[in-house]
Design a protein around this motif. Structure first.
Motif, short mmCIF file in Angstrom:
data_model
loop_
_atom_site.label_atom_id
_atom_site.label_comp_id
_atom_site.label_asym_id
_atom_site.label_seq_id
_atom_site.Cartn_x
_atom_site.Cartn_y
_atom_site.Cartn_z
N ARG A 1 0.69 -1.32 0.00
CA ARG A 1 -0.08 -0.14 -0.06
C ARG A 1 1.08 1.27 -0.20
NH1 ARG A 1 -3.39 0.70 4.90
NH2 ARG A 1 -4.38 2.32 3.65
N LEU A 2 0.53 2.46 -0.64
CA LEU A 2 0.95 3.63 -0.71
C LEU A 2 -0.20 4.66 0.16
CD1 LEU A 2 2.67 4.03 -4.04
CD2 LEU A 2 3.76 3.27 -2.00
N VAL A 3 0.48 5.08 1.10
CA VAL A 3 -0.66 5.84 1.90
C VAL A 3 0.13 7.41 1.80
CG1 VAL A 3 -1.70 6.49 4.08
CG2 VAL A 3 -1.50 4.23 3.18
N GLU A 4 -0.73 8.61 1.21
CA GLU A 4 -0.36 9.90 1.22
C GLU A 4 -0.89 10.65 2.44
OE1 GLU A 4 -0.59 9.17 -3.51
OE2 GLU A 4 -2.51 9.56 -1.85
N SER A 5 -0.13 11.72 2.65
CA SER A 5 -0.56 12.52 4.00
C SER A 5 0.07 13.97 3.50
CB SER A 5 -0.46 12.25 5.05
OG SER A 5 1.06 12.00 5.46
N GLY A 6 -0.59 14.84 4.09
CA GLY A 6 0.05 16.44 4.06
C GLY A 6 -0.71 17.42 3.06
N GLY A 7 -1.95 17.04 2.37
CA GLY A 7 -2.24 17.89 1.55
C GLY A 7 -3.21 19.13 2.38
N GLY A 8 -3.75 19.84 1.70
CA GLY A 8 -4.68 20.67 2.49
C GLY A 8 -4.91 22.15 1.63
N LEU A 9 -5.46 23.01 2.54
CA LEU A 9 -5.47 24.47 1.98
C LEU A 9 -4.86 25.33 2.32
CD1 LEU A 9 -7.48 26.27 0.33
CD2 LEU A 9 -8.83 26.62 2.57
N VAL A 10 -4.21 26.11 1.44
CA VAL A 10 -3.02 27.35 1.47
C VAL A 10 -3.18 28.28 0.81
CG1 VAL A 10 -1.47 26.25 -0.13
CG2 VAL A 10 -0.61 27.23 2.06
N GLN A 11 -2.88 29.32 1.22
CA GLN A 11 -2.76 30.60 0.19
C GLN A 11 -1.49 30.75 -0.71
OE1 GLN A 11 -2.86 33.97 3.18
NE2 GLN A 11 -5.28 34.04 3.09
N ALA A 12 -1.94 31.48 -1.56
CA ALA A 12 -0.67 31.47 -2.48
C ALA A 12 0.55 32.28 -1.95
CB ALA A 12 -1.16 32.43 -3.70
N GLY A 13 1.81 31.59 -2.21
CA GLY A 13 2.97 31.87 -1.77
C GLY A 13 3.21 31.10 -0.51
N GLY A 14 2.26 30.21 0.05
CA GLY A 14 2.62 29.32 1.12
C GLY A 14 3.34 28.04 0.72
N SER A 15 3.35 27.01 1.81
CA SER A 15 4.02 25.99 1.78
C SER A 15 3.29 24.69 2.10
CB SER A 15 5.32 26.17 2.55
OG SER A 15 6.22 26.94 1.88
N LEU A 16 3.63 23.64 1.66
CA LEU A 16 3.10 22.20 2.13
C LEU A 16 4.14 21.22 1.95
CD1 LEU A 16 -0.53 22.14 0.65
CD2 LEU A 16 -0.01 22.42 3.20
N ARG A 17 4.15 20.24 2.72
CA ARG A 17 4.81 19.15 2.69
C ARG A 17 4.02 17.90 2.40
NH1 ARG A 17 8.86 16.03 6.45
NH2 ARG A 17 10.66 15.43 5.03
N LEU A 18 4.11 17.24 1.27
CA LEU A 18 3.46 15.91 1.09
C LEU A 18 4.20 14.71 1.72
CD1 LEU A 18 1.79 16.66 -2.27
CD2 LEU A 18 1.14 17.11 -0.05
N SER A 19 3.77 13.61 2.07
CA SER A 19 4.39 12.59 2.43
C SER A 19 3.72 11.17 2.00
CB SER A 19 4.51 12.30 3.97
OG SER A 19 5.35 13.29 4.65
N CYS A 20 4.57 10.38 1.53
CA CYS A 20 3.91 8.97 0.95
C CYS A 20 4.67 7.66 1.51
CB CYS A 20 3.93 9.14 -0.58
SG CYS A 20 3.34 7.48 -1.26
N ALA A 21 3.93 7.06 2.33
CA ALA A 21 4.71 5.86 2.88
C ALA A 21 4.20 4.62 2.18
CB ALA A 21 4.56 5.88 4.59
N ALA A 22 5.36 3.73 1.89
CA ALA A 22 4.78 2.45 1.31
C ALA A 22 5.07 1.47 2.17
CB ALA A 22 5.78 2.25 0.33
#
Length: 121
Positions: free
Chosen positions: A3-24
């Protein structure tokens, strides 16, 4: 079962940052390439960035200079650090990994379920 499970998405304003993770997880023998793709409404899925088991990377022109892909081989995890996000980055982001399951002699492509990233202007 792999399985691959992702996390870290969301709502952010322009210019902001997010970090996505995916664990196998699962019965894994080895993992070669791991990568991130995205699909915006009404558009085809496109490559964002990919990283080899040795750490070589390839990043789409639209993401160069803003997104960084990395991986933790010990934990079978891939990351996507996204900085200076723009409204056009809004999409569902999918993780993909090429994995050889234990007791298999071939490498198979696996996809995560996707995580929504929304960038507001």
């Amino acid at each position: 079962q792999v399985r691959l499970v992702e996390s870290g998405g969301g709502l952010v304003q322009a210019g902001g940052s997010l970090r996505l993770s995916c664990a196998a997880s699962g019965t894994i023998s080895s993992i070669s390439d791991m990568g991130w793709y995205r699909q915006a409404p009404g558009k085809q899925r496109e490559l964002v960035a990919v990283i080899s088991s040795g750490g070589s990377t390839n990043t789409a022109d639209s993401a160069k200079g803003r997104f960084t892909i990395s991986r933790d081989n010990a934990n079978n995890t891939v990351f996507l650090q996204m900085n200076n996000l723009k409204p056009e980055d809004t999409a569902v982001y999918y993780c993909k990994a090429r994995i050889q399951p234990r007791s298999y002699s071939v490498i198979l492509a696996y996809w995560g379920q996707g995580t929504q990233v929304t960038v507001s202007s």
